[in-house]
Design an enzyme around this catalytic site. Structure first.
Site, PDB file in Angstrom:
ATOM      1  N   GLU A 226      11.656   0.474   4.041  1.00 13.91           N
ATOM      2  CA  GLU A 226      10.608   0.634   3.039  1.00 13.91           C
ATOM      3  C   GLU A 226      10.798  -0.388   1.931  1.00 13.91           C
ATOM      4  O   GLU A 226      11.893  -0.902   1.732  1.00 13.91           O
ATOM      5  CB  GLU A 226      10.674   2.042   2.445  1.00 13.91           C
ATOM      6  N   SER A 286      -4.656   2.982   5.592  1.00 10.48           N
ATOM      7  CA  SER A 286      -4.729   4.433   5.437  1.00 10.48           C
ATOM      8  C   SER A 286      -4.271   4.838   4.046  1.00 10.48           C
ATOM      9  O   SER A 286      -4.257   5.996   3.705  1.00 10.48           O
ATOM     10  CB  SER A 286      -3.850   5.102   6.482  1.00 10.48           C
ATOM     11  N   ASN A 340       1.577  -3.291   1.004  1.00 10.34           N
ATOM     12  CA  ASN A 340       1.378  -2.345  -0.083  1.00 10.34           C
ATOM     13  C   ASN A 340       2.304  -2.629  -1.266  1.00 10.34           C
ATOM     14  O   ASN A 340       2.221  -1.989  -2.295  1.00 10.34           O
ATOM     15  CB  ASN A 340       1.553  -0.906   0.414  1.00 10.34           C
TER      16      ASN A 340
END
Ligand code: NAG
Ligand code: NAG
Ligand code: NAG
Ligand code: NAG
Length: 501
Positions: A226, A286, A340
């Site tokens: 991440e 999403s 992102n």
């Protein structure tokens, strides 16, 4: 000037050496690809051309494997004249030796000659040594994969709450056992030799508490796919020093660089043909929440100027069923691979799975151009920050849309390489190469050679973690559009704390 750095591919044992011509004839970038470790190691050599015509290798830097900087200094005096192969040989010798030092590191020989390594210094090395000295010693090395709340679904998926036992060539006589653990009880904490901390939106990691309960001699590995901006819990205010002995992340300076995907040499066969194109640009997302940058709003802005079809939860074309995704995306010429987060080396499945491997050209935003150049195939992407305004960008895309030959050039890399995905589950016991045994070897090697470790280079973990991402309070424009959150939407963001994909 003649070409010192002609494009060249040389095969030596398991490495692939690619020598690329850069803008200046006098700069060579040698990229070593280690197919065992799935990572690239880059060496830049600058040759100075003296007025009398002799060429000297003036400088050599390494990225991806800082540990060998030292060895490379020796190369500064090597002449490049007619000596390209020998320079390559010397560079390759050093790189090869380094990985060989890890893979063929014979801990038994070293331990024999040393007095007892205390348990408190490294439980791992201590146990291996005890086993060597006393065959009756019950040597079980426990690696706990701690994944907090996220574990539940991982554990369910792999159907495993049992310890998996196996042996490693780091010391065949010792058993190694591993298991995912979501609830780190005192008993498990105390009995673990290695704590493999799986980062992913822990939400309740309480790192400082974990640090306080760490038993002496326990080695910590940070594993993360991440972006650090989603896991601020790893850098709490009160954290000092660096609790992690080894990192395995998408950052190239980690001990084990673990990108989402990489390329491998195309061994045989023709590259796939470019899929038939009927549409221009696609975007799938999403996550419609506000990120460190106004991604959704930027896409809306683009749509005012050029045709962009948007899919997924935030799109107008609806969700794509998993089995339709590839088929749908292939029809597009371009894909908006907008990350992102804006973090160093953070390049996810967006350019890889959604574009490059589908025969679609990614238009990328996230990290810096040089990271994309280093990590994606050469000349395979469009970097949105190359354009200073919307009309320059739109004109460029339209020009490519009309010029088949120029568009096709974005696929040239496919004649030399193929995409190879590194799955997060591949860092398991059974994965053939990137596996737990390699991790153990690396930990043992680092014990004897701390100077080669990321931990040594990174005394302050929190600054390293935070420093990977752009500061969202710094103003930023993309194609003339301000992408920083305004005060009003910043507040919304804080209310919707969880950010993903
Ligand atoms: C050429 O110049 C370099 C430095 O400018 C010098 O070290 C070298 O000896 C010279 N070589 C010859 C053949 O004159
Ligand atoms: C974790 O394990 C301990 C000891 O078995 C138990 O008391 C506790 O309720 C568990 N916590 C959670 C969140 O499951
Ligand atoms: C592992 O990291 C801890 C915390 O920084 C440190 O105290 C310890 O010495 C390290 N262990 C080894 C073997 O390097
Ligand atoms: C957009 O950028 C291009 C290239 O940098 C420049 O030539 C052009 O004048 C710019 N157009 C506008 C409207 O600013």
């Amino acid at each position: 000037m003649m070409g010192i750095c002609k494009q060249k591919i040389i095969h030596v044992s398991r490495f692939i050496y690619v020598l690329l011509a850069m803008t200046l004839v006098s700069i060579c970038t040698v990229i070593f690809y280690d197919s065992d470790l799935h990572r690239h190691v880059r060496v830049i050599s600058t040759a100075r051309i003296s007025s009398n015509g002799t060429k000297e290798l003036q400088h050599a830097i390494v990225s991806g494997m800082k540990a060998i900087d030292k060895g490379l200094n020796k190369l500064e005096v090597v002449s490049l004249r007619g000596a390209v192969p020998s320079v390559i040989n010397r560079l390759s010798e050093i790189v090869t030796n380094f990985e060989h030092r890890v893979l063929n590191f014979n801990v038994d020989d070293i331990l024999k000659s040393l007095s007892d390594i205390p348990f408190e210094e490294s439980r791992l090395v201590h146990k291996i040594q005890q086993k060597q000295r006393n065959a009756d010693f019950k040597c079980v090395i426990r690696i706990t994969k701690y994944c907090s709340k996220r574990c539940d679904h991982i554990v369910q998926r792999i159907h495993s709450t049992e310890w998996t036992r196996f042996s490693c060539d780091v010391n065949e006589a010792c058993q190694v056992e591993t298991r995912f653990v979501g609830n780190l009880t005192r008993e498990i904490m105390q009995s673990s030799d290695v704590l493999f901390i799986v980062s992913s939106l822990h939400q309740n990691l309480q790192l400082e508490r974990l640090v306080a309960s760490r038993p002496p001699g326990q080695l910590w590995v940070l594993y993360s796919r991440e972006s650090p901006s989603h896991d601020p819990e790893y850098a709490p205010q009160g954290l000092t020093g660096n609790p992690f002995n080894l990192t395995m992340t998408h950052a190239r300076d980690a001990d084990i660089h673990f990108p989402y995907a990489t390329t491998r040499e195309r061994k045989q066969g023709e590259p796939p043909s470019i899929p038939k194109k009927t549409k221009l640009i696609a975007w799938v997302s999403s996550n419609c929440q506000l990120l460190s940058w106004r991604r959704g709003e930027f896409v809306k802005e683009l749509q005012q100027h050029i045709s962009v079809d948007t899919y997924g939860k935030c799109g107008s074309m609806g969700k794509l069923a998993a089995e339709d995704t590839a088929k749908t995306l292939k029809q597009y010429k371009f894909y908006l691979a907008f990350e992102n987060s804006e973090c160093r080396d953070y390049i996810t499945e967006k350019p890889w799975r959604n574009s490059l491997s589908q025969g679609v050209v990614p238009i990328v935003y996230g990290t810096k151009r040089e990271d994309y150049e280093e990590l994606l195939p050469r000349n395979s992407f469009i970097f949105v920050e190359d354009f200073s305004n919307m009309s320059a960008f739109v004109d460029y895309i339209h020009a490519l849309d009309e010029d088949k030959a120029r568009y096709r050039e974005f696929f040239n890399w496919r004649s030399e390489s193929t995409v190879y995905f590194t799955r997060s589950s591949s860092f398991s016991v059974k994965a053939p190469k990137v596996n737990m045994c390699y991790l153990l070897k690396k930990l043992v090697h680092l014990f004897f050679h701390p100077e080669t470790s990321w931990q040594k280079r990174t005394p302050d973990f929190a600054s390293w973690w935070r420093g990977q991402c752009d500061d969202p309070s710094t103003e930023k424009n993309l194609l003339g559009f301000s992408v920083r959150p305004t005060k009003k939407n910043k507040k919304n963001r804080e209310e919707n704390n969880v950010v993903h994909r």
